[in-house]
Write a protein that holds these residues in place. Sequence first.
Motif, PDB file in Angstrom:
ATOM      1  N   TYR A   5      33.481  18.331  48.057  1.00  0.00           N
ATOM      2  CA  TYR A   5      34.348  18.076  48.819  1.00  0.00           C
ATOM      3  C   TYR A   5      33.750  18.976  49.524  1.00  0.00           C
ATOM      4  N   TRP A   6      33.810  19.070  50.990  1.00  0.00           N
ATOM      5  CA  TRP A   6      32.584  19.794  51.854  1.00  0.00           C
ATOM      6  C   TRP A   6      33.859  20.383  52.755  1.00  0.00           C
ATOM      7  N   GLY A   7      34.138  21.527  53.325  1.00  0.00           N
ATOM      8  CA  GLY A   7      34.410  22.659  54.219  1.00  0.00           C
ATOM      9  C   GLY A   7      32.959  23.059  55.551  1.00  0.00           C
ATOM     10  N   ILE A   8      33.649  23.060  56.983  1.00  0.00           N
ATOM     11  CA  ILE A   8      33.026  23.825  57.923  1.00  0.00           C
ATOM     12  C   ILE A   8      34.366  24.832  58.295  1.00  0.00           C
ATOM     13  N   ASP A   9      33.904  26.776  58.032  1.00  0.00           N
ATOM     14  CA  ASP A   9      34.069  27.278  59.015  1.00  0.00           C
ATOM     15  C   ASP A   9      33.026  27.591  60.156  1.00  0.00           C
ATOM     16  N   LEU A  10      34.193  27.074  61.618  1.00  0.00           N
ATOM     17  CA  LEU A  10      33.910  26.762  62.995  1.00  0.00           C
ATOM     18  C   LEU A  10      34.293  28.417  63.325  1.00  0.00           C
ATOM     19  N   VAL A  19      30.125  23.223  49.482  1.00  0.00           N
ATOM     20  CA  VAL A  19      29.811  22.122  49.286  1.00  0.00           C
ATOM     21  C   VAL A  19      30.707  22.459  47.885  1.00  0.00           C
ATOM     22  N   MET A  20      31.675  21.990  47.849  1.00  0.00           N
ATOM     23  CA  MET A  20      32.075  22.596  46.199  1.00  0.00           C
ATOM     24  C   MET A  20      31.878  21.209  45.069  1.00  0.00           C
ATOM     25  N   LYS A 121      44.701  28.831  46.080  1.00  0.00           N
ATOM     26  CA  LYS A 121      44.338  27.828  45.042  1.00  0.00           C
ATOM     27  C   LYS A 121      42.752  28.623  43.655  1.00  0.00           C
ATOM     28  N   LEU A 122      42.845  29.502  44.698  1.00  0.00           N
ATOM     29  CA  LEU A 122      41.443  29.848  43.614  1.00  0.00           C
ATOM     30  C   LEU A 122      41.395  31.588  43.483  1.00  0.00           C
ATOM     31  N   GLY A 123      41.947  32.456  44.430  1.00  0.00           N
ATOM     32  CA  GLY A 123      42.204  33.894  45.008  1.00  0.00           C
ATOM     33  C   GLY A 123      43.104  34.666  44.392  1.00  0.00           C
ATOM     34  N   ALA A 124      43.155  35.788  44.605  1.00  0.00           N
ATOM     35  CA  ALA A 124      44.436  36.871  44.521  1.00  0.00           C
ATOM     36  C   ALA A 124      45.980  35.621  44.079  1.00  0.00           C
ATOM     37  N   ALA A 125      45.973  34.943  44.889  1.00  0.00           N
ATOM     38  CA  ALA A 125      48.128  34.653  44.533  1.00  0.00           C
ATOM     39  C   ALA A 125      47.428  33.769  43.399  1.00  0.00           C
ATOM     40  N   HIS A 126      46.497  33.330  42.955  1.00  0.00           N
ATOM     41  CA  HIS A 126      46.532  31.879  42.185  1.00  0.00           C
ATOM     42  C   HIS A 126      46.318  32.618  40.883  1.00  0.00           C
ATOM     43  N   VAL A 295      35.833  29.798  54.181  1.00  0.00           N
ATOM     44  CA  VAL A 295      35.326  27.886  54.139  1.00  0.00           C
ATOM     45  C   VAL A 295      36.067  26.978  53.000  1.00  0.00           C
ATOM     46  N   PHE A 296      35.705  28.017  52.523  1.00  0.00           N
ATOM     47  CA  PHE A 296      36.741  27.150  51.043  1.00  0.00           C
ATOM     48  C   PHE A 296      38.095  26.231  51.086  1.00  0.00           C
TER      49      PHE A 296
END
Length: 303
Positions: A5-10, A19-20, A121-126, A295-296
């Motif tokens: 799955y793909w992400g863009i930080d604009l 790309v994850m 989902k992936l960080g400190a809160a998770h 971006v994640f």
Amino acid sequence: MSKYYWGIDLGGTKIECAVMAYEDDRCVVRQRIATEGEKGYQHVISQIKRLIDQCAEEVGAYPTAVGFGTPGTLDPATGLMKNCNSTHLNGQPLDKDLTACLGVPVKLANDANCFALAEAKLGAAHDINPQAEVVFGIIMGTGVGSGIVVNGKPLYGCHGIAGEWGHNPLEQDGAPCYCGQHGCVETVLSGTGLERFYNDTAQTTEKVRLPQIMALAQEGDAIAQQTIDRMHDYFGLAVARIINVIDPDVIVIGGGVGNVDSLYEQGRQAILPHLFNPVLNTQIVKPKLGDSAGVFGAAMLVK
């Protein structure tokens, strides 16, 4: 089904792609190129396509969908971008133009929403509470941005402005804000706002930056300490209003101001007098993902 799955930080100066891997949420490719926004909107679209193509060549697959973190909001009523500090995006049907250029579906969210989603989902809160129902993510830097994640999904709202904590009046007769109001949270609690208060109060000839103000407070500088005490007080008032309304399980604070350790002690205590509850159970923490969060989180929009 795609493995990725793909992400863009604009961003204003750079565009970043991640790309994850679906299997373990591992980032398998990460690239950046310059935004070059001064060359205009269509050029930025072409830069995004260029970056996607580069990453597709590296990973050996083209995306089936792409999530985008943007420096503004797509207005649900008009389908056009608004509130972007990258002004070439304002008034543009960014999602439609990206879909046409890339040939795949896209999903857009404000960059603060992407920050909150990634940390949920992936960080400190998770890490603290994987089952957290509500996570509030704050970016306190040059400005103040924020996003809300409910049951693992970003909250957008009727006007696309859910989580716009930074543009609520906080200080009566305060400094003017670019949004047209005075004394907004952003004008008071951003790094820029804290520096302005110190420099105006101290009447300095050279502008003193936030890390210097923190150091001066440690050395006993009265105006620096006044700046920090004022930050704690207004942080408590502003965050208490959020907790009273959405009652988050976890609040994650990013940005340069989020590095001020006393926010998690004195700032937390300053919430209590304004809280509609005798105790404060909400966890208030620093982020885990650093500059990866945006971006994640963008990629997670299409996961």
